[in-house]
Design an enzyme around this catalytic site. Structure first.
Site, PDB file in Angstrom:
ATOM      1  N   ASP A  46       0.740  -1.201   0.230  1.00 51.59           N
ATOM      2  CA  ASP A  46      -0.068  -0.020  -0.239  1.00 51.59           C
ATOM      3  C   ASP A  46       0.785   1.261   0.036  1.00 51.59           C
ATOM      4  O   ASP A  46       0.216   2.431  -0.187  1.00 51.59           O
ATOM      5  CB  ASP A  46      -0.869   0.063   1.132  1.00 51.59           C
ATOM      6  CG  ASP A  46      -1.917  -1.101   1.164  1.00 51.59           C
ATOM      7  OD1 ASP A  46      -2.081  -1.539  -0.034  1.00 51.59           O
ATOM      8  OD2 ASP A  46      -2.564  -1.501   2.289  1.00 51.59           O
ATOM      9  N   LYS A 101       2.481   9.664  -1.395  1.00 54.21           N
ATOM     10  CA  LYS A 101       1.264   9.734  -1.195  1.00 54.21           C
ATOM     11  C   LYS A 101       0.869  11.173  -0.715  1.00 54.21           C
ATOM     12  O   LYS A 101      -0.244  11.148  -0.117  1.00 54.21           O
ATOM     13  CB  LYS A 101       0.349   8.843  -0.707  1.00 54.21           C
ATOM     14  CG  LYS A 101       0.664   7.349  -1.396  1.00 54.21           C
ATOM     15  CD  LYS A 101      -0.387   6.483  -1.013  1.00 54.21           C
ATOM     16  CE  LYS A 101      -0.061   5.080  -1.471  1.00 54.21           C
ATOM     17  NZ  LYS A 101      -1.052   4.011  -1.433  1.00 54.21           N
ATOM     18  N   SER A 160      22.396 -42.848  15.231  1.00 52.72           N
ATOM     19  CA  SER A 160      22.793 -41.544  14.128  1.00 52.72           C
ATOM     20  C   SER A 160      21.617 -41.428  13.058  1.00 52.72           C
ATOM     21  O   SER A 160      21.776 -41.838  11.940  1.00 52.72           O
ATOM     22  CB  SER A 160      24.014 -41.920  13.636  1.00 52.72           C
ATOM     23  OG  SER A 160      24.520 -43.244  13.061  1.00 52.72           O
ATOM     24  N   GLY A 170      21.525 -47.341  12.250  1.00 50.46           N
ATOM     25  CA  GLY A 170      20.331 -48.210  12.201  1.00 50.46           C
ATOM     26  C   GLY A 170      19.572 -47.724  13.519  1.00 50.46           C
ATOM     27  O   GLY A 170      19.856 -47.247  14.262  1.00 50.46           O
TER      28      GLY A 170
END
Lengths: 650, 301
Positions: free
Chosen positions: A48, A180, A557, A483
């Site tokens: 604006d 403006k 991990s 794992g």
């Protein structure tokens, strides 16, 4: 040129003196244009504030918009415009169809126009808080910032945010464009109040000076010339005049000590060896004494080689090829600097950081850090604080989310040659890159090096890792088992160690028992702690491989990034990732320690596979399918690989 | 002493920096060479950036077989002068199907250029390709990065571009991905012309006005460059003094009437003109102005 379809005087083109000269005396025009300087500026403001309208106006006035574009604009204005029957300049610059539909400017767009005195590159950036990263991007290359304020609304939260970001990125020329003015009757009192408000705020964030100009982007007041008949009370320059005059500090940068990050070594044949790069600061001439940083070797500049003839001098901003007098070691990432005043090197910094990614910062995780022509691995520690960019309050923070700005320590895996950002943008600004997605996730500005890093120098050891490995008759390496919990990592690792030991190898097994109870006793199971856990394990394995050992590790991990981080710490070929692949249902069925049951009942939080992710390896050196392989078979295969690959054949 | 760099000096230094960064960090770069004025400037900058070595990458011309004859002549000579390999790629499928600009409209550009380019990049496995596009040309380009990241299928995602701060370029790629690199991003049409004049860069003579055989089609002046041009019954090419502001496939490139026979006159005319450079190109007008954005998402340069 007045457009053929212009219906109202509000869109009359102001035009610059350029046009007339081009028509009358093209040679004089070209000569003057050849001497033009370049100014890059950023415009900040929200939808604006009339930002796009202002930029459209600048392009229009400087003849960067042509009849065919104007015709397209007229039809677009009727279809998408917000200005009734008037031309909607905003449509000129809101380019992408996605944002035209939404009526906002999503990304940084670059616009170009020129006047008699300068060529301008405008970085047009969106104003919303969720686009802070776009504004930061635009500001990073800007010499000046035009901060738009809607005269009807005054200094808003967003004005403060834009000013803070511009200042943070090192922009020292701030223009407060009070836009403006036509909608407030060109009232001087309103303008004065806004200026006073802003001055108070600017002072707080360290903006020493700014220039306030009352304008109307829509009507053109005080854009190309000032004062506009509507603002007889205004005695300052027009926006364009100001931008044509503003000092961008070129001569200050040229007067600083010489620095050039080496980009590329130019070696077409044995007779020529040149160092290509863009000068980050100072001036260079043949004969100058220079130092290669970080090695510290000194030599002289022999030539500045260039297409069309050697140069006698070159300055900050130029891309050159330097030939050195001596055959010294120098490659990409090194900095060639004035011998008497070389830049600092350090591996720990205090830095201001802007987070650019949807995925939050993982403190402790290794990212690629690129600064100048250096790319290294670095991690960001837990933030000291983040900044509320609206109130400027410092907030406690454990991470940085998208668009957050704050301060944190950065630790690098080796020394970085740098300058504080305030002194030099090229040697003080860096980006952070995610190692897996390759996305640019953060940007940083070095404030200062941490003293403890500056004073701790690497001890050059006489007995090195190769000597130690040789004494043990083995190639050091890491067997990294990863794992799910209960997949069989420790069981298999134990068996492998026995086999290696039996073959006369020097080994060590690290697992949760001997690490979690000692070194990492202070860590829990949050994502951040898991990362730190693995980082420390990585450092320990690195020391142990330096000692010549074959190290086996058995940790869940779960994150790819950490496993890759450890891989990157070690010499090529010494990290062997072994994925112990057991499906979750099977691991849960075995549940040797009763942990899955606890996790399922909610008594154990952040349990991998249940409420915390496991990222499967994509390029593991070995995958053990435990559904079809016994632990003994797996261990035999792994040991055979290690012994077979690394034992010299006698 | 302070040495004043003008705007062309700065643009030149930035472009050279960009090219060197690609050569230092990418494994298999290539330079797209279209024989136009922007390509001419880009090639000249490459020669400067890597002097005294020749630019350490080949030139690639994605040939539609419908370029102006004068372009082909210049192309072959220029590559030789620069000491670079010139790769020429023609889409075999487009040739077999006889795709041409007269009968196949937008499909001609898609098959010969967009698909041809993708084929060539895949065939040679280039991970970085320099292009001469400028941000002032078109609205979609104004928002494209200097290093424009492409998916394995060469698509451009405007909402997922890498932030580009300072002069730091992230060149890291996953397997199969590639980058298009635009070293002339911040140049304007006027900058290009001024640089051509200042550096004495050779360009295709089509940019300068000369009497040429043209016919008028849909308000566009099209040059009849060879015998493949299908003339309508009664249509007769007439000699008019024309020049071209951009160069592409000759049947798709509009000429402007002009007497500007020298670079100096061309620049003057350009400064005083009232239409944009791409106006003579049929390609941008498809699809409600979003033509270029869409083409880029599909892999167009």
């Amino acid at each position: 040129m007045v457009p053929p379809h212009a219906s109202s005087d509000t869109i009359a083109r102001s035009g610059y003196a350029t046009d007339a000269l081009a028509a009358e005396d093209i040679d004089a025009y070209l000569a003057s244009h050849r001497e033009k300087g370049l100014l890059r500026f950023i415009t900040c403001g929200s939808v604006d504030d009339g930002k796009s309208t202002l930029i459209g106006r600048l392009l229009y006035d400087s003849r960067m918009i042509f009849e065919d574009q104007l015709a397209a604009l007229e039809s677009d204005s009727r279809r998408h415009g917000t200005q009734g029957t008037d031309l909607d300049f905003a449509l000129l610059v809101d380019g992408l169809s996605a944002e035209r539909e939404q009526g906002i400017t999503i990304d940084v767009a670059y616009r170009f126009f020129s006047t008699e005195k300068r060529k301008f590159i405008v970085a047009d950036t969106p104003g919303h808080e969720q686009y802070t990263r776009n504004m930061v991007t635009g500001a990073s290359t800007a010499d000046a910032a035009v901060i738009l304020v809607d005269a009807r609304k005054g200094v808003l939260t967003q004005t403060r945010r834009h000013s803070y970001v511009a200042h943070l990125l090192g922009i020292r020329n701030i223009v407060l464009a009070v836009n403006k003015m036509d909608l407030v009757g060109y009232d001087q009192a309103i303008f004065d109040v806004i200026c006073r408000d802003y001055a108070g705020f600017a002072d707080r964030i360290g903006i020493a000076a700014f220039t306030a100009i009352p304008i109307s982007g829509f009507r053109g007041d005080n854009i190309a010339s000032a004062p506009s008949p509507q603002t007889p009370w205004y005695s300052g320059p027009s926006l364009i005049t100001h931008l044509e005059q503003v000092d961008i500090g070129t001569s200050i940068l040229q007067d600083k000590s010489f620095r050039m990050p080496v980009q590329w070594v130019n070696r077409p044949d044995l007779d020529f060896r040149g160092f290509a790069g863009r000068i980050a600061a100072g001036t260079v001439r043949p004969g100058d004494e220079v130092r290669i940083v970080p090695s510290g070797r000194t030599t002289r500049i022999a030539r500045i080689a260039a297409f069309g003839g050697d140069l006698q001098a070159a300055v900050a901003g130029q891309s050159v090829t330097l030939v050195l007098a001596d055959d010294v070691d120098c490659s990409r990432g090194d900095v060639i600097a004035s011998a008497g005043d070389p830049p600092e090197s350090a591996d720990q910094f205090d830095a201001s950081i802007v987070w650019l990614s949807d995925e939050a910062l993982m403190p402790g995780r290794g990212y690629w850090l690129k600064l100048g022509t250096q790319t290294i691995t670095a991690s960001v520690q837990q933030p000291k604080y983040s900044i509320n960019v609206n109130t400027l309050d410092r907030l406690a923070a454990t991470t940085f989310e998208l668009n957050e700005i704050g301060v944190a320590e950065v630790q690098c895996d080796r020394v970085l040659t740098f300058a504080p950002y305030e002194e030099n943008r090229t040697l003080g600004g860096f980006i952070l890159i995610d190692k897996l997605t390759n996305a640019t996730v953060g940007a940083g500005m070095i404030n200062f090096a941490l003293r403890r890093a500056q004073n701790v120098h690497w001890q050059a050891l006489d007995i090195d890792r190769e000597t130690r490995a040789l004494a043990k008759g083995q190639k050091p390496q890491v067997l990294w088992f990863t794992g799910l919990s209960g997949s069989g990592k420790s069981t298999i690792a134990n068996l492998v160690e026995k086999k290696l030991h039996a073959a006369g190898k020097h080994t060590f097994l690290l697992d949760g028992d001997n690490i979690r109870h000692g070194l990492n006793r202070d860590l829990g199971f949050t994502d951040a702690d898991r990362i730190e856990n693995i980082r420390r394990v990585g450092e320990v394995t690195r020391l142990m491989t330096d000692a010549g050992l074959i190290v086996l590790t058995a940790f869940i991990s779960p994150f790819r990034a950490e496993r890759e981080l450890v891989r990157a710490m070690l010499p090529e070929g010494e990290f062997c990732e072994i994925f112990v692949d057991t499906p979750l249902e099977e691991a849960e069925r075995r549940d040797a320690k009763g942990l899955y049951a606890k996790a399922r009942s909610g008594k154990l939080k952040n349990f991998t596979g249940i409420d915390s992710p496991y990222e499967r390896p994509e390029n593991a050196e070995m995958v053990i399918d435990t559904m079809n392989t016994t632990p003994d078979e797996a261990a035999a295969a792994i040991a055979a690989r290690i012994l077979g690959v690394w034992v010299p054949q006698l | 002493m302070s040495l004043r760099l003008n705007h062309l000096d700065r643009l030149e230094a930035e472009s050279m920096h960009i090219m060197r960064e690609v050569v230092a960090e990418c494994s298999n770069p290539v330079m797209l060479y279209s024989v136009g004025k922007d390509s001419a400037v880009m090639l000249h900058l490459a020669r400067k950036a890597f002097y005294p070595a020749p630019p350490p990458f080949p030139l690639l011309h994605v040939d539609t077989t419908w370029k102006f004859r004068e372009m082909y002549a210049l192309r072959d000579r220029i590559a030789k002068d620069a000491g670079m390999d010139l790769l020429i790629w023609q889409n075999e499928e487009a040739r077999q199907r006889g795709i041409n600009p007269f009968d196949h409209g937008p499909m001609h550009t898609d098959m010969w250029k967009t698909q041809g380019l993708k084929q060539a990049l895949d065939h040679y496995g280039f991970d970085a390709a320099f292009g001469g596009a400028r941000r002032d040309e078109e609205k979609a380009r104004a928002k494209e990065r200097v290093f424009s990241f492409r998916t394995t299928r060469h698509g451009w995602d405007p909402k997922n571009q890498r932030p580009e701060l300072w002069n730091l370029y992230n060149t890291r790629l996953a397997k199969g991905e590639s980058i298009r690199v635009f070293p002339l991003s911040n140049w304007t049409e006027l900058d290009i012309w001024q640089y051509i004049m200042a550096e004495g860069i050779e360009i295709v003579p089509l940019y300068l006005a000369a009497p040429r055989p043209v016919v008028e089609r849909d308000g566009m002046l099209v040059m009849v460059d060879d015998e493949r041009f299908p003339l309508a019954p009664g249509e007769e090419p007439e000699m008019r003094s024309v020049r071209f502001r951009t160069l592409g496939c000759y049947p798709l490139t509009g000429a402007v009437e002009s007497e500007a026979a020298t670079l100096r006159d061309v620049v003057q005319e350009m400064l005083l003109t009232t239409t944009s450079e791409r106006q003579g190109r049929a390609i941008d007008r498809d699809d409600d102005g979003a033509g270029m954005e869409k083409k880029k998402q599909e892999g167009y340069f």
